[in-house]
Design a protein around this motif. Structure first.
Motif, PDB file in Angstrom:
ATOM      1  N   ARG A 110       0.832  -1.206   0.000  1.00  0.00           N
ATOM      2  CA  ARG A 110       0.000   0.000   0.000  1.00  0.00           C
ATOM      3  C   ARG A 110       0.867   1.257   0.000  1.00  0.00           C
ATOM      4  O   ARG A 110       0.590   2.227  -0.731  1.00  0.00           O
ATOM      5  CB  ARG A 110      -0.922  -0.002   1.218  1.00  0.00           C
ATOM      6  CG  ARG A 110      -1.998  -1.068   1.203  1.00  0.00           C
ATOM      7  CD  ARG A 110      -2.914  -0.947   2.421  1.00  0.00           C
ATOM      8  NE  ARG A 110      -3.790  -2.090   2.541  1.00  0.00           N
ATOM      9  CZ  ARG A 110      -4.920  -2.239   1.851  1.00  0.00           C
ATOM     10  NH1 ARG A 110      -5.305  -1.292   1.008  1.00  0.00           N
ATOM     11  NH2 ARG A 110      -5.660  -3.326   2.019  1.00  0.00           N
ATOM     12  N   PRO A 157      -4.141   4.832  -6.085  1.00  0.00           N
ATOM     13  CA  PRO A 157      -5.071   4.514  -5.001  1.00  0.00           C
ATOM     14  C   PRO A 157      -4.820   3.108  -4.461  1.00  0.00           C
ATOM     15  O   PRO A 157      -4.697   2.149  -5.228  1.00  0.00           O
ATOM     16  CB  PRO A 157      -6.444   4.613  -5.678  1.00  0.00           C
ATOM     17  CG  PRO A 157      -6.223   5.537  -6.847  1.00  0.00           C
ATOM     18  CD  PRO A 157      -4.837   5.254  -7.318  1.00  0.00           C
ATOM     19  N   GLU A 166      -6.642   1.494  -1.790  1.00  0.00           N
ATOM     20  CA  GLU A 166      -7.671   0.960  -0.904  1.00  0.00           C
ATOM     21  C   GLU A 166      -7.895  -0.537  -1.147  1.00  0.00           C
ATOM     22  O   GLU A 166      -8.152  -1.293  -0.217  1.00  0.00           O
ATOM     23  CB  GLU A 166      -8.999   1.711  -1.114  1.00  0.00           C
ATOM     24  CG  GLU A 166      -8.990   3.145  -0.621  1.00  0.00           C
ATOM     25  CD  GLU A 166      -8.306   4.080  -1.601  1.00  0.00           C
ATOM     26  OE1 GLU A 166      -8.054   3.657  -2.757  1.00  0.00           O
ATOM     27  OE2 GLU A 166      -8.009   5.240  -1.221  1.00  0.00           O
ATOM     28  N   SER A 167      -7.805  -0.972  -2.412  1.00  0.00           N
ATOM     29  CA  SER A 167      -8.015  -2.375  -2.760  1.00  0.00           C
ATOM     30  C   SER A 167      -6.711  -2.933  -3.316  1.00  0.00           C
ATOM     31  O   SER A 167      -6.303  -2.589  -4.425  1.00  0.00           O
ATOM     32  CB  SER A 167      -9.133  -2.511  -3.807  1.00  0.00           C
ATOM     33  OG  SER A 167     -10.355  -1.996  -3.309  1.00  0.00           O
ATOM     34  N   ASP A 184      -9.772  -1.338  -8.733  1.00  0.00           N
ATOM     35  CA  ASP A 184     -11.091  -1.004  -8.211  1.00  0.00           C
ATOM     36  C   ASP A 184     -11.674  -2.234  -7.515  1.00  0.00           C
ATOM     37  O   ASP A 184     -11.247  -3.374  -7.768  1.00  0.00           O
ATOM     38  CB  ASP A 184     -12.002  -0.528  -9.348  1.00  0.00           C
ATOM     39  CG  ASP A 184     -12.314  -1.631 -10.341  1.00  0.00           C
ATOM     40  OD1 ASP A 184     -13.300  -2.360 -10.134  1.00  0.00           O
ATOM     41  OD2 ASP A 184     -11.540  -1.782 -11.313  1.00  0.00           O
ATOM     42  N   PRO A 185     -12.631  -2.047  -6.615  1.00  0.00           N
ATOM     43  CA  PRO A 185     -13.145  -3.179  -5.826  1.00  0.00           C
ATOM     44  C   PRO A 185     -13.714  -4.322  -6.653  1.00  0.00           C
ATOM     45  O   PRO A 185     -13.521  -5.494  -6.323  1.00  0.00           O
ATOM     46  CB  PRO A 185     -14.223  -2.525  -4.952  1.00  0.00           C
ATOM     47  CG  PRO A 185     -13.797  -1.102  -4.832  1.00  0.00           C
ATOM     48  CD  PRO A 185     -13.178  -0.756  -6.162  1.00  0.00           C
TER      49      PRO A 185
END
Length: 460
Positions: free
Chosen positions: A156, A165, A167-168, A321-322
């Protein structure tokens, strides 16, 4: 059934002789589409049918085997879907350049030649790998907790450092393993993927092996060209795979202006999955400029450590992306399950070692110096080349074979560009990772001599 030939006895005899010779020449047998496709696949696997070999026309093979043309057409369609053959319009059906049933491995470098073809890092700039001394036995499997927490946090931070990004985040067994899983879960056989041209040869082999079609997107020093990308997406490409820097073989890297142009195109196609392969992130010699930070709805950013920590470290980190993460991890759960925790612990310890960090920074500077040295020496001889980032220099030529063979007689082993091209012009790729500036002087001189010789022959 196929009708008999008509005409004089001699004409009929010659006709049937030509029909029967088809089976003998190609070795294709079978009475059903599945049997015919299996016969072709077997011939490709054992080398009887080599890459580029033409298969008989549908009707001619149908007559030779005594089946309908539709049966042969169905067999050819099945072979195309598995990446064994390709159809070239009026050029007919031919065995794929890298058929999925027969892996194409690089040729062994002849003794006495300086190897500048492999695209590999300099071993002198890689750390010694030290697996963990102790790892407790596992009560069961790691499927419930596939990622080590310290390595996930390090990944991360690695992404966040360059505004990707984070987050995922998840892991895979190398960049190609990750990209293959992303494409196979996102697309269905026959779908088109936009790829760089020239581009990474293993990716160009992988896409048709997955039963997908390639749509080439031209590249310049700033990466893929926006107008070419728009044309590819308008033609129906459902995914894009590109490199933001250290692009192989061209050495391209995104500039902020080019990134913005590409994002403007991609925002008009929100359903397209954008996959960035940033495999040279820490040794590319270029700033981090990526599409992942551009607010795309479907995206994936892949990084590996094999180029700067060691080629045996088959580990990749993926930020996405998720929805893309869920599809990737769902497929991995059903197959390999997780990346070895022994491997993860080894990578985590290297990423946390200040001495390794300094070694990697020094390697990046050295690779830049060596790459730029060859470009400058070639330029001094009036030879244009490309390589603003990464480990390679791309040199346009008129005749790849004559240049590669000419350099071989002078002690250099380089890569013909045909392995990396779809529609782009011919060139030669030179890996500069181990090429010292002093050697660059001699290579550039030899290159100029070979070009002069090949051009004299070419134009004669």
């Amino acid at each position: 059934m196929v009708s008999l030939a008509t005409g004089s006895p001699l004409t009929e005899l010659l006709y049937w002789y030509s029909i029967l010779s088809v089976v003998e020449q190609y070795g294709i047998v079978g009475g059903t589409a599945r049997e015919i496709s299996a016969s072709v696949e077997s011939g490709v696997a054992d080398g009887t049918l080599r890459p580029g070999a033409s298969l008989p026309p549908v009707r001619r093979l149908a007559e030779a085997l005594g089946v309908s043309a539709g049966t042969v057409a169905a067999a050819y369609k099945e072979l195309r879907g598995r990446g064994v053959v390709v159809t070239l319009g009026r050029g007919g059906t031919v065995v794929a350049s890298a058929p999925a049933v027969n892996s194409r491995r690089p040729p062994r470098v002849p003794g006495g030649l300086r190897d500048l073809a492999g695209g590999h890092p300099d071993p002198a700039h890689l750390p010694v790998l030290t697996p963990p001394a102790r790892l407790e036995p596992v009560p069961g499997s790691h499927r419930a907790a596939p990622r080590l927490d310290p390595l996930e946090e390090a990944a991360r931070a690695w992404f966040a450092r360059d505004q990707v990004p984070a987050e995922s985040v998840t892991f895979a067994h190398g960049a190609l393993d990750c990209i293959a899983r992303l494409l196979s879960t996102e697309l269905k056989p026959g779908d088109a993927v936009a790829v760089e041209d020239p581009g990474f040869h293993h990716l160009l082999d992988l896409v048709p092996a997955l039963g997908l079609r390639m749509t080439p997107v031209t590249v310049d020093d700033e990466g893929i060209r926006p107008e070419a990308l728009r044309a590819a997406l308008r033609s129906g490409a459902r995914a894009l795979v590109c490199s933001p820097r250290g692009q192989s073989p061209y050495g391209a890297r995104f500039t902020p202006a080019r990134r913005d142009e590409l994002l403007a195109v991609l925002h008009d196609f929100p359903d397209v999955l954008v996959v960035e392969d940033d495999h040279n992130a820490d040794i590319s010699g270029a700033d981090a400029v990526n599409l992942a930070s551009g607010g795309l709805p479907r995206w994936a950013h892949v990084r590996t450590v094999s180029k700067h920590l060691g080629i045996d470290l088959r580990w990749a980190a993926l930020a996405c992306d998720p929805a893309t993460l869920a599809r990737h991890d769902g497929r991995m759960l059903l197959t390999s399950g997780w990346v070895s925790h022994i491997l993860q612990a080894t990578v985590e310890s290297l990423l946390a070692d200040p001495a390794v960090t300094r070694l990697v920074a020094g390697a990046s500077d050295t690779y830049t110096t060596r790459r730029e040295a060859l470009i400058e020496e070639l330029s001094a001889h009036g030879i244009p080349s490309h390589g603003v980032s990464g480990l390679n220099v791309w040199v346009p030529v008129r005749d790849e074979s004559s240049v590669v063979n000419g350099l071989r007689t002078r002690g250099w082993w380089t890569a013909a560009g045909t392995r990396f091209r779809i529609m782009s012009p011919p060139a030669v790729r030179v890996t500069t990772a181990t090429l010292t500036p002093a050697e660059a002087v001699r290579l550039a001189r030899d290159f100029a001599e070979v070009l002069a010789e090949s051009q004299a022959v070419y134009g004669g």
